[in-house]
Design a protein around this motif. Structure first.
Motif, PDB file in Angstrom:
ATOM      1  N   TYR A  59     -16.308  -2.555 -27.729  1.00 14.80           N
ATOM      2  CA  TYR A  59     -17.582  -2.365 -28.897  1.00 14.80           C
ATOM      3  C   TYR A  59     -16.818  -1.913 -29.938  1.00 14.80           C
ATOM      4  O   TYR A  59     -17.692  -1.802 -31.599  1.00 14.80           O
ATOM      5  N   SER A  60     -16.423  -0.931 -29.830  1.00 16.13           N
ATOM      6  CA  SER A  60     -15.646   0.095 -30.924  1.00 16.13           C
ATOM      7  C   SER A  60     -14.964  -0.711 -31.825  1.00 16.13           C
ATOM      8  O   SER A  60     -15.032  -0.934 -33.236  1.00 16.13           O
ATOM      9  N   ALA A  61     -13.681  -1.008 -31.009  1.00 10.51           N
ATOM     10  CA  ALA A  61     -13.179  -2.057 -32.056  1.00 10.51           C
ATOM     11  C   ALA A  61     -13.912  -2.710 -33.025  1.00 10.51           C
ATOM     12  O   ALA A  61     -13.782  -2.937 -34.252  1.00 10.51           O
ATOM     13  N   VAL A  62     -14.865  -3.648 -32.231  1.00  9.74           N
ATOM     14  CA  VAL A  62     -15.659  -4.788 -33.438  1.00  9.74           C
ATOM     15  C   VAL A  62     -16.508  -3.783 -34.628  1.00  9.74           C
ATOM     16  O   VAL A  62     -16.355  -4.481 -35.613  1.00  9.74           O
ATOM     17  N   VAL A  63     -16.980  -2.083 -34.461  1.00  8.74           N
ATOM     18  CA  VAL A  63     -18.153  -1.394 -35.330  1.00  8.74           C
ATOM     19  C   VAL A  63     -16.555  -0.680 -36.167  1.00  8.74           C
ATOM     20  O   VAL A  63     -16.463  -0.503 -37.223  1.00  8.74           O
ATOM     21  N   LYS A  64     -15.268  -0.320 -35.585  1.00 15.44           N
ATOM     22  CA  LYS A  64     -14.066  -0.108 -36.401  1.00 15.44           C
ATOM     23  C   LYS A  64     -14.165  -1.600 -37.843  1.00 15.44           C
ATOM     24  O   LYS A  64     -13.422  -1.303 -39.014  1.00 15.44           O
ATOM     25  N   ALA A  65     -13.682  -2.684 -37.042  1.00 14.16           N
ATOM     26  CA  ALA A  65     -13.468  -3.970 -38.231  1.00 14.16           C
ATOM     27  C   ALA A  65     -14.429  -4.130 -39.494  1.00 14.16           C
ATOM     28  O   ALA A  65     -14.599  -4.518 -40.103  1.00 14.16           O
ATOM     29  N   ALA A  66     -16.377  -3.681 -38.788  1.00 11.36           N
ATOM     30  CA  ALA A  66     -16.990  -3.996 -39.868  1.00 11.36           C
ATOM     31  C   ALA A  66     -16.667  -2.742 -40.497  1.00 11.36           C
ATOM     32  O   ALA A  66     -16.960  -2.843 -41.552  1.00 11.36           O
ATOM     33  N   GLU A  67     -17.071  -1.785 -39.860  1.00  7.46           N
ATOM     34  CA  GLU A  67     -16.339  -0.354 -40.865  1.00  7.46           C
ATOM     35  C   GLU A  67     -15.270  -0.719 -41.953  1.00  7.46           C
ATOM     36  O   GLU A  67     -15.170  -0.315 -43.450  1.00  7.46           O
ATOM     37  N   THR A  68     -14.093  -1.094 -41.616  1.00  6.33           N
ATOM     38  CA  THR A  68     -12.717  -1.389 -42.378  1.00  6.33           C
ATOM     39  C   THR A  68     -12.397  -2.749 -42.942  1.00  6.33           C
ATOM     40  O   THR A  68     -11.782  -2.770 -43.546  1.00  6.33           O
ATOM     41  N   ILE A  79      -6.588  -5.007 -30.973  1.00  4.94           N
ATOM     42  CA  ILE A  79      -7.593  -4.665 -29.323  1.00  4.94           C
ATOM     43  C   ILE A  79      -7.007  -5.742 -28.659  1.00  4.94           C
ATOM     44  O   ILE A  79      -7.089  -4.915 -27.705  1.00  4.94           O
ATOM     45  N   THR A  80      -6.615  -6.633 -28.843  1.00  5.77           N
ATOM     46  CA  THR A  80      -5.679  -7.089 -27.720  1.00  5.77           C
ATOM     47  C   THR A  80      -4.630  -6.188 -26.727  1.00  5.77           C
ATOM     48  O   THR A  80      -4.384  -6.405 -25.541  1.00  5.77           O
ATOM     49  N   PRO A  81      -3.661  -5.055 -26.987  1.00  4.86           N
ATOM     50  CA  PRO A  81      -2.760  -4.832 -26.241  1.00  4.86           C
ATOM     51  C   PRO A  81      -3.592  -3.640 -25.911  1.00  4.86           C
ATOM     52  O   PRO A  81      -3.345  -3.673 -24.188  1.00  4.86           O
ATOM     53  N   VAL A  82      -5.211  -3.114 -25.629  1.00  3.14           N
ATOM     54  CA  VAL A  82      -5.899  -2.806 -25.376  1.00  3.14           C
ATOM     55  C   VAL A  82      -6.184  -3.792 -23.731  1.00  3.14           C
ATOM     56  O   VAL A  82      -6.327  -2.990 -22.873  1.00  3.14           O
TER      57      VAL A  82
END
Length: 301
Positions: A59-68, A79-82
């Protein structure tokens, strides 16, 4: 795709999409059938994440993707390594948290991450787009369904391409994209001049119930609704789980939050606040029947 590219494609500010994503909670689930229709607008979830502590990371990665303005490739690379460190990757034997039974499941993969990215971004941008188009309905009272129309376009989505209905037509309650995973369709607002001679009569809506599999924990058969229209002999409707307008659901939720907060304060304060809010047609139209009845009763006092 950077924020300016996104704005050009969707003709809206990226901030509206980010706001849609940020108002969601995170819900863990095991099967995709656990979250259907309206639930997508209020909660973020990814199937097979229950008990694995990765839903918040995605979820955090999706929000960041939208923001940036990250591309799907950039989102996946980050997100893959995480997910791999936490073991949520590839095909594995994992225990179902409801039953304890081990079963083979596909967890993370490049294909799945791209689907997560595309589906959530499209839902977010189309929800924000809906809010903006509703606000402009006085000058642009007609909406036109737009499909990409390439080799990957679903035939039912292609049939909707170019169909124009009034902005307040009930057809948009269900046939507002996305209509499926990886749906790339959108809706374009038209002025009275451009849409008046092309608008179609309000179609007859039809709802069917489809089987979406058995809940292995309870043994109950699960079902989903699909509401759509007939175009020729073809039934055109959202796929199971997408039978809701994400933008309308988001507005209804925000309006309900406002009413819930008003109910918690002194009636005199609530009366003054809601009297002002009811001057906003978008707010008024977003209220559920029960919430509207309560507000109207309060304003009588």
């Amino acid at each position: 795709m950077n924020p300016e590219d996104i704005k050009a494609v969707f003709e809206m500010k990226p901030e509206a999409a980010v706001a849609y994503l940020k108002q969601k909670g995170v819900a863990v689930s095991w099967d995709w059938q656990d979250m259907l229709d309206d639930a997508h607008a209020t909660a973020f979830t990814v199937a097979k994440t229950a008990g694995m502590d990765v839903a918040n990371d995605i979820y955090s990665a999706v929000v960041k993707a939208a923001e940036t303005g990250q591309t799907p490739e950039q989102f996946s690379q980050e997100i893959t390594p995480v997910l791999q460190r936490k073991g949520w990757w590839g095909r594995q034997e994992v225990p179902n948290p409801d039953t304890g039974e081990f079963q083979t499941a596909m967890l993370g993969s490049p294909h799945r991450l791209k689907t997560i990215y595309m589906t959530n971004m499209q839902s977010a941008y189309m929800a924000g787009r809906y809010v903006q188009m509703k606000e402009a309905a006085d000058t642009h009272p007609y909406w036109e369904y737009i499909a990409v129309n390439d080799s990957r376009t679903r035939e039912t989505h292609r049939l909707l391409h170019g169909r124009i209905y009034r902005a307040d037509d009930p057809v948009w309650d269900s046939l507002y994209p996305p209509l499926d995973y990886r749906c790339r369709c959108r809706v374009r607002p038209l002025s009275a001049e451009r849409g008046r001679d092309k608008v179609l009569p309000s179609p007859e809506l039809e709802t069917i119930t489809v089987d979406i599999g058995e809940n292995r924990f309870t043994g109950e058969q699960r079902h989903a609704r699909r509401t759509g229209i007939r175009i020729g002999r073809q039934f055109v409707a959202p796929n199971a789980g997408f039978n809701a307008n994400q933008g309308k659901t988001m507005l209804s939720r925000m309006a309900q939050v406002a009413v819930d907060k008003a109910q918690a304060v002194h009636p005199d304060i609530a009366r003054v606040a809601l009297k002002e809010m009811m001057k906003n047609e978008r707010f008024k139209n977003s209220l559920s029947a029960g919430a509207l009845a309560w507000v109207l009763e309060l304003l009588k006092g």
